[in-house]
Design a protein around this motif. Structure first.
Motif, PDB file in Angstrom:
ATOM      1  N   GLU A 216       0.838  -1.205   0.000  1.00  0.00           N
ATOM      2  CA  GLU A 216       0.000   0.000   0.000  1.00  0.00           C
ATOM      3  C   GLU A 216       0.871   1.253   0.000  1.00  0.00           C
ATOM      4  O   GLU A 216       1.789   1.384   0.814  1.00  0.00           O
ATOM      5  N   THR A 217       0.563   2.163  -0.923  1.00  0.00           N
ATOM      6  CA  THR A 217       1.403   3.352  -1.060  1.00  0.00           C
ATOM      7  C   THR A 217       0.678   4.630  -0.687  1.00  0.00           C
ATOM      8  O   THR A 217       1.259   5.714  -0.699  1.00  0.00           O
ATOM      9  N   SER A 218      -0.615   4.534  -0.397  1.00  0.00           N
ATOM     10  CA  SER A 218      -1.359   5.762  -0.106  1.00  0.00           C
ATOM     11  C   SER A 218      -2.526   5.461   0.821  1.00  0.00           C
ATOM     12  O   SER A 218      -3.062   4.352   0.805  1.00  0.00           O
ATOM     13  N   LYS A 219      -2.882   6.426   1.603  1.00  0.00           N
ATOM     14  CA  LYS A 219      -4.085   6.322   2.437  1.00  0.00           C
ATOM     15  C   LYS A 219      -5.109   7.365   1.996  1.00  0.00           C
ATOM     16  O   LYS A 219      -5.985   7.761   2.773  1.00  0.00           O
ATOM     17  N   SER A 220      -4.978   7.813   0.763  1.00  0.00           N
ATOM     18  CA  SER A 220      -5.932   8.794   0.246  1.00  0.00           C
ATOM     19  C   SER A 220      -7.327   8.159   0.141  1.00  0.00           C
ATOM     20  O   SER A 220      -7.473   6.957   0.230  1.00  0.00           O
TER      21      SER A 220
END
Ligand code: LMR
Length: 393
Positions: free
Chosen positions: A60-64
């Motif tokens: 996972e690269t983002s929590k947007s």
């Protein structure tokens, strides 16, 4: 402004959790809230969940933000898990929700939006929070007979008679499997009769399915939901991943809507609108883990194997308890425990007997005598059996 606030009626399940926590006795037995416990009394994180979390942490690269109805891949995977091939995917609108309770709440709000004068028929008894949310929203409710206190099975004749009084546009709330709180369930031929009554009356079914995989197996537990969704022009389904994926605190659930006469864009857009009004975006973490598991052959196989272990352990505890009670009572009157399915059974004790069991044997069950079978283990079954007999149930 807030001085006029009044104490809210306590939730019977949550109140019991609190009482249990505060009891200093070390041999206490918690059969209250519906949480699975293994033989050591722990509620483990399922293996597949742990693996998926490790993979997610790496990838996972983002929590947007994701989307108002969550990740479409979650909806696809869950529609398939619950409905199988019963309804074409393009006929089902869906939105991720915070747990099964979130899905129930959104379903009730959707009904209120579509038909403010609809009555919602609920089984007597049902999960207390169904009633509480309906009251909170000001939705009119009607009860249909369900539990036969004498046999501890379903009062099917009473149920059918009451469902026949529903009007077109009323909603009938049904438990897809593993009825909470009783553990008593309909047979498939009985479900077919319920479907015929729904078709005759024009009432709309809403199915709450929170325990898929805990009764007779993943597909068997979904069979009734699939039959209803396939047979009816309109249907609401609130599904939970809390129990069968063991991710209670992640709040992972989904609301599905089959509405054949409604424009799909409007149906889907209304679910998105309702999410936006209540919490904007639904939680993602649990939904993502579920999606990863359902879409990966190895993870899915491991999850299914562990879920089956959980299911069989509950069935084993049911058998053990029924046998203990048969020996201690010298009668077969507790045989229903082995027939019931899911986490819960209503043993049929009075509130006084429930209190007596708590005081004399530190056994905690909900006041209506709902027991969480998954809270038992081989050591606590004899204690419970002794308590039940001592209380004179
Ligand atoms: C239960 O009935 O114990 C569970 O569904 C948990 C809850 O939120 O009440």
């Amino acid at each position: 402004m807030f001085e006029k606030l009044q104490a809210q009626k306590p939730d019977s399940i949550l109140m019991l959790m609190q009482m249990y926590r505060e009891d200093p006795r070390t041999d206490k037995v918690d059969l209250g809230v519906g949480v699975y416990k293994d033989a050591t009394g722990a509620t483990p994180i399922m293996r597949a969940i742990k693996t998926a979390e490790q993979q997610l942490w790496q990838a996972e690269t983002s929590k947007s933000y994701v989307g108002l109805v969550g990740d479409p891949a979650f909806s696809d995977a869950m529609v398939k898990l619950v409905l199988g091939d019963a309804v074409a995917r393009d006929k089902v609108s869906a939105a991720a929700t915070p747990g099964g309770t979130g899905a129930v709440r959104q379903a009730f709000e959707l009904i209120q939006l579509a038909r403010p004068d609809a009555r919602i028929f609920v089984s007597n008894p049902t999960w207390p929070n169904h009633l509480s949310i309906l009251d909170h929203l000001g939705i009119e409710k009607a009860a249909y007979r369900y539990f036969d206190e004498a046999t501890r099975g379903v009062d099917f004749d009473g149920m059918i008679a009451d469902l026949k009084t529903a009007r077109a546009g009323d909603v009938v709330l049904l438990h897809g499997c593993c009825h909470n709180p009783t553990g008593a369930n309909l047979t498939m031929p009985q479900w077919q009769e319920v479907i015929a009554v729904l078709q005759d009356t024009g009432a709309v079914p809403m199915i709450d399915i929170a325990y898929q995989g805990f009764g007779d197996g993943l597909d068997a537990d979904a069979a009734a939901t699939r039959a209803v969704a396939a047979a009816m022009p309109e249907c609401l389904i609130a599904a939970s991943c809390s129990k069968n994926f063991g991710i209670y605190r992640e709040r992972t659930g989904i609301l599905m809507l089959v509405a054949n006469g409604t424009d799909k864009g409007i149906a889907q857009g209304t679910l998105a609108y309702l999410n936006r009004q209540n919490y904007s975006f639904p939680p993602d973490h649990g939904a993502r883990l579920v999606t990863m598991i359902l879409n990966d052959d190895a993870l899915r196989a491991d999850w299914m194997a562990e879920l089956e272990e959980v299911r069989l352990s509950m069935l084993g505890l049911r058998e053990q308890l029924a046998q203990e009670l048969q020996q201690r009572s010298g009668s077969d009157r507790f045989g229903f425990l082995a027939q019931h399915r899911g986490m819960f059974s209503r043993i049929g004790a009075t509130p006084e007997q429930v209190q007596a069991m708590r005081e004399s044997h530190s056994v905690y069950m909900v006041g209506d005598s709902r027991m969480n079978i998954a809270g038992l283990n081989a050591q606590s079954v004899p204690i419970l059996a002794e308590a039940i007999i001592a209380a004179g149930v």
